[in-house]
Design a protein around this motif. Structure first.
Motif, PDB file in Angstrom:
ATOM      1  N   ALA A  97       0.828  -1.206   0.000  1.00  0.00           N
ATOM      2  CA  ALA A  97       0.000   0.000   0.000  1.00  0.00           C
ATOM      3  C   ALA A  97       0.864   1.258   0.000  1.00  0.00           C
ATOM      4  CB  ALA A  97      -0.918  -0.006   1.220  1.00  0.00           C
ATOM      5  N   PHE A  98       1.962   1.239   0.759  1.00  0.00           N
ATOM      6  CA  PHE A  98       2.879   2.384   0.777  1.00  0.00           C
ATOM      7  C   PHE A  98       3.441   2.655  -0.612  1.00  0.00           C
ATOM      8  CE2 PHE A  98       7.542   3.022   0.753  1.00  0.00           C
ATOM      9  CZ  PHE A  98       7.549   4.393   0.964  1.00  0.00           C
ATOM     10  N   LEU A  99       3.898   1.608  -1.285  1.00  0.00           N
ATOM     11  CA  LEU A  99       4.495   1.786  -2.610  1.00  0.00           C
ATOM     12  C   LEU A  99       3.472   2.327  -3.608  1.00  0.00           C
ATOM     13  CD1 LEU A  99       6.649  -1.488  -2.828  1.00  0.00           C
ATOM     14  CD2 LEU A  99       7.470   0.861  -2.466  1.00  0.00           C
ATOM     15  N   ILE A 100       2.246   1.816  -3.563  1.00  0.00           N
ATOM     16  CA  ILE A 100       1.213   2.278  -4.500  1.00  0.00           C
ATOM     17  C   ILE A 100       0.891   3.748  -4.259  1.00  0.00           C
ATOM     18  CG2 ILE A 100      -1.206   2.032  -5.172  1.00  0.00           C
ATOM     19  CD1 ILE A 100      -0.933  -0.966  -4.609  1.00  0.00           C
ATOM     20  N   MET A 101       0.703   4.118  -2.975  1.00  0.00           N
ATOM     21  CA  MET A 101       0.330   5.492  -2.673  1.00  0.00           C
ATOM     22  C   MET A 101       1.485   6.455  -2.944  1.00  0.00           C
ATOM     23  SD  MET A 101      -1.454   6.971   0.792  1.00  0.00           S
ATOM     24  CE  MET A 101      -2.091   8.654   0.837  1.00  0.00           C
ATOM     25  N   PHE A 102       2.697   6.060  -2.597  1.00  0.00           N
ATOM     26  CA  PHE A 102       3.854   6.927  -2.797  1.00  0.00           C
ATOM     27  C   PHE A 102       4.124   7.145  -4.280  1.00  0.00           C
ATOM     28  CE2 PHE A 102       8.329   7.946  -3.173  1.00  0.00           C
ATOM     29  CZ  PHE A 102       8.532   8.841  -2.135  1.00  0.00           C
ATOM     30  N   LEU A 103       4.129   6.064  -5.045  1.00  0.00           N
ATOM     31  CA  LEU A 103       4.445   6.171  -6.465  1.00  0.00           C
ATOM     32  C   LEU A 103       3.294   6.746  -7.285  1.00  0.00           C
ATOM     33  CD1 LEU A 103       6.300   2.747  -6.947  1.00  0.00           C
ATOM     34  CD2 LEU A 103       7.308   5.011  -6.609  1.00  0.00           C
ATOM     35  N   GLY A 104       2.073   6.608  -6.792  1.00  0.00           N
ATOM     36  CA  GLY A 104       0.916   7.108  -7.534  1.00  0.00           C
ATOM     37  C   GLY A 104       0.431   8.465  -7.082  1.00  0.00           C
ATOM     38  N   ALA A 105       1.191   9.165  -6.235  1.00  0.00           N
ATOM     39  CA  ALA A 105       0.745  10.440  -5.671  1.00  0.00           C
ATOM     40  C   ALA A 105       0.501  11.501  -6.744  1.00  0.00           C
ATOM     41  CB  ALA A 105       1.760  10.945  -4.647  1.00  0.00           C
ATOM     42  N   ASP A 106       1.411  11.594  -7.715  1.00  0.00           N
ATOM     43  CA  ASP A 106       1.257  12.602  -8.769  1.00  0.00           C
ATOM     44  C   ASP A 106       0.008  12.353  -9.607  1.00  0.00           C
ATOM     45  OD1 ASP A 106       3.507  14.325  -8.387  1.00  0.00           O
ATOM     46  OD2 ASP A 106       4.800  12.703  -9.072  1.00  0.00           O
ATOM     47  N   TRP A 107      -0.183  11.123 -10.004  1.00  0.00           N
ATOM     48  CA  TRP A 107      -1.359  10.789 -10.818  1.00  0.00           C
ATOM     49  C   TRP A 107      -2.654  11.075 -10.067  1.00  0.00           C
ATOM     50  CZ3 TRP A 107      -5.043   6.948  -9.784  1.00  0.00           C
ATOM     51  CH2 TRP A 107      -5.960   6.726 -10.818  1.00  0.00           C
ATOM     52  N   LEU A 108      -2.679  10.690  -8.791  1.00  0.00           N
ATOM     53  CA  LEU A 108      -3.879  10.906  -7.978  1.00  0.00           C
ATOM     54  C   LEU A 108      -4.167  12.393  -7.810  1.00  0.00           C
ATOM     55  CD1 LEU A 108      -6.028   9.411  -6.238  1.00  0.00           C
ATOM     56  CD2 LEU A 108      -4.487   9.692  -4.290  1.00  0.00           C
ATOM     57  N   ALA A 109      -3.146  13.180  -7.554  1.00  0.00           N
ATOM     58  CA  ALA A 109      -3.329  14.617  -7.340  1.00  0.00           C
ATOM     59  C   ALA A 109      -3.849  15.315  -8.589  1.00  0.00           C
ATOM     60  CB  ALA A 109      -2.016  15.246  -6.892  1.00  0.00           C
ATOM     61  N   HIS A 110      -3.300  14.999  -9.742  1.00  0.00           N
ATOM     62  CA  HIS A 110      -3.752  15.630 -10.977  1.00  0.00           C
ATOM     63  C   HIS A 110      -5.155  15.178 -11.372  1.00  0.00           C
ATOM     64  CE1 HIS A 110       0.555  16.666 -11.467  1.00  0.00           C
ATOM     65  NE2 HIS A 110       0.083  17.668 -12.191  1.00  0.00           N
ATOM     66  N   TRP A 111      -5.547  14.017 -10.884  1.00  0.00           N
ATOM     67  CA  TRP A 111      -6.907  13.537 -11.139  1.00  0.00           C
ATOM     68  C   TRP A 111      -7.922  14.304 -10.303  1.00  0.00           C
ATOM     69  CZ3 TRP A 111      -9.126   8.043  -9.771  1.00  0.00           C
ATOM     70  CH2 TRP A 111     -10.286   7.831 -10.514  1.00  0.00           C
ATOM     71  N   MET A 112      -7.509  14.719  -9.085  1.00  0.00           N
ATOM     72  CA  MET A 112      -8.436  15.395  -8.174  1.00  0.00           C
ATOM     73  C   MET A 112      -8.514  16.897  -8.428  1.00  0.00           C
ATOM     74  SD  MET A 112      -7.938  13.476  -4.484  1.00  0.00           S
ATOM     75  CE  MET A 112      -6.186  13.771  -4.373  1.00  0.00           C
ATOM     76  N   ILE A 113      -7.376  17.544  -8.707  1.00  0.00           N
ATOM     77  CA  ILE A 113      -7.338  18.998  -8.873  1.00  0.00           C
ATOM     78  C   ILE A 113      -7.375  19.330 -10.359  1.00  0.00           C
ATOM     79  CG2 ILE A 113      -6.054  21.109  -8.409  1.00  0.00           C
ATOM     80  CD1 ILE A 113      -7.140  19.811  -5.912  1.00  0.00           C
TER      81      ILE A 113
END
Length: 538
Positions: A97-113
């Motif tokens: 879970a740490f690896l997914i959230m850490f590595l996917g932070a940029d993608w997730l942020a651009h999806w939300m904002i």
């Protein structure tokens, strides 16, 4: 009092203290980072909460149910084997879970904002998301120890470790934010990033407490295993098969509030921009999902503590086919929620301006206070969903709890954007209210049909609670009218604080006096209430 009430009070007291500290620390935190920091913090913490639940796969609470079941059958070895296997599993899922959230932070942020709002950018959200993800490495393994102790009807380790975790986390947040902003002259984004990293530091503090309890109680646990006469000798594959049957529903039910907030994260900003409210979306979001949420969630801690403490006892009664005890425990669980959360949520609603103004300032109170007033009753819906889901899990109807949650979430997804565009920020609250109401109604229906449960006693006492709450409201309104003659509580922060204190104490005293003098409290809690009886006499 019964064991369920003792366990409830211990867990609820710890949860309440943790949530109270969590509300109080946001006062100086708000003064340091403002609405921008609060919104940024919420954007990182909501997906983190979801990843926490997903990484544990509901295992800690499922372990509680599993251990309680086999302990009631006299098989302590099976529970111990499950604890060891589950701990290894949690370590692995936490790292993933740490690896997914850490590595996917940029993608997730651009999806939300989506917008070009300068106060909160996608890059800022990605940074704080990576900072909070580190806690995922150790929290799953830590939380399974809590579930094991709870399965033995031992709530102390969970309660104390929760409080220690919160104290350590808050100290790191406030000290770190102050040093970064006031001493080093850093940015709000950096301060919020280190504030989210505090989740990892707090978890370390909790691990120390749990390790102490484990060392202290290990000889007793070993003695139980050594003296048992029979074991079901389940294979590891069968252990996990049964555990995951329990765990699947737990993960989704535990995700209810974060999922509602997660839907807001994807729909709130675009809908507010579309409807021409881009100038207030950051502040409004900080009220609903950060600062105001901290206030509203405090009454719901009663539900959280009750759900955790009730589950092992209810499971044991259901396993032993003690129908009378099952009915009594369900009635007691529901009525404790209603007698405490109804007046608390209504009180927050009628004192919303004073509560938000005294804690976070009177600036733009027309927006912030109004949103808090609308959001306050949601605490009751969250509480009822938590407890009814716990009841369904206790009577082996956990799959239906998942169904009710999914139906509610679907309603939230379909309606949220439209409601926000129609009603502004309040639309997100309306969407949550509709979704949670649907889920609660479905849970109630299933409880009734699954065990032929009758709500007559609960309905009668709820009517009495409603009457006492109405009288409490009248008293608070009278106090506000009188206080308004002497102090400007609608304009001044100190006056709002004074009005909040007078209204909360006066209204709370009247409600408790009525509930105690009518014997309502004793009937619900199953015995005398010494603390209340010390101050009130019939």
């Amino acid at each position: 009092m019964s064991n369920i009430i003792r366990g409830t009070m211990l867990l609820t007291g710890a949860s309440f203290l943790s949530k109270l500290l969590g509300m109080l620390y946001v006062i100086p935190f708000n003064a340091l980072v403002g609405a921008e920091g609060g919104t940024l913090y919420a954007y990182a913490y909501t997906p983190y909460s979801i990843f926490i639940s997903l990484s544990t796969v509901g295992i800690p609470l499922a372990v509680s149910k599993f251990v309680s079941k086999y302990n009631s059958l006299g098989d302590y070895e099976t529970g111990m084997r499950m604890f060891k296997a589950g701990s290894a599993l949690m370590l692995g899922t936490g790292i993933i879970a740490f690896l997914i959230m850490f590595l996917g932070a940029d993608w997730l942020a651009h999806w939300m904002i989506k917008g070009d709002e300068a106060d909160v950018t996608a890059e800022d959200v990605a940074f704080v998301t990576r900072m909070v993800s580190v806690a995922l490495i150790i929290i799953p393994s830590m939380s399974i120890v809590r579930g094991f102790f709870q399965g033995h009807n031992s709530m102390g380790p969970t309660a104390i470790s929760q409080v220690v975790e919160q104290i350590v986390r808050i100290a790191f947040i406030l000290i770190g934010a102050y040093i970064i902003l006031q001493v080093l002259g850093g940015s709000v984004v950096t301060a919020v990033g280190f504030s989210t990293f505090a989740a990892f530091i707090g978890a370390l503090g909790s691990c120390v407490v749990l390790a102490f309890y484990w060392k202290k109680r290990k000889p007793f646990l070993d003695k139980q295993v050594a003296e048992q006469r029979y074991t079901y000798d389940l294979q590891t594959r069968d252990l996990f098969k049964e555990l995951f049957r329990y765990a699947g529903p737990f993960v989704l039910v535990g995700l209810a509030i974060p999922l509602y907030q997660f839907i807001d994260q994807f729909t709130f900003e675009p809908a507010m921009l579309t409807s021409g409210r881009q100038d207030i979306w950051v502040e409004a979001y900080s009220v609903i999902n950060m600062y105001g949420h901290k206030i509203v969630i405090i009454p719901m801690t009663i539900a959280t503590g009750l759900s955790l403490a009730m589950l092992p006892s209810l499971t044991k009664s259901f396993t032993n086919k003690n129908e009378q005890m099952v009915t009594k425990q369900i009635n007691q669980a529901l009525q404790i929620i209603l007698v405490l959360v109804i007046p608390a949520s209504v009180g927050i609603a009628i004192l919303a301006d004073e509560a938000y103004g005294s804690l976070f300032g009177m600036e733009n109170i027309e927006l912030t206070g109004t949103l808090l007033a609308w959001y306050a009753p949601i605490a009751l819906l969250f509480a009822l969903f938590t407890v009814t889901s716990g009841i369904l899990q206790g009577i082996d109807q956990q799959n239906y709890a998942v169904f009710s949650l999914v139906v509610g979430l679907l309603a939230k997804v379909l309606l949220n954007s439209q409601l926000i565009q129609m009603f502004g920020a309040k639309g997100a609250i309306f969407g949550t209210a509709i979704a949670a109401s649907i889920a609660v109604i479905l849970n109630f229906w299933r409880i009734k049909t699954a065990i032929d449960f009758r709500f007559k006693q609960t309905i009668k006492r709820t009517m009495l609670i409603g009457i006492f709450t109405l009288i409490m409201c009248v008293v608070v309104w009278i106090l506000k009218g009188i206080m308004g003659i002497f102090i400007p509580y609608e304009e001044s922060r100190w006056a709002a604080t004074a009005m909040l204190a007078v209204g909360a104490i006066g209204g709370g005293f009247v409600y408790l006096a009525l509930a105690y003098s009518s014997t309502l409290l004793e009937r619900i809690f199953g015995g005398r209430i010494p603390l209340v009886g010390r101050f009130l006499r019939r």
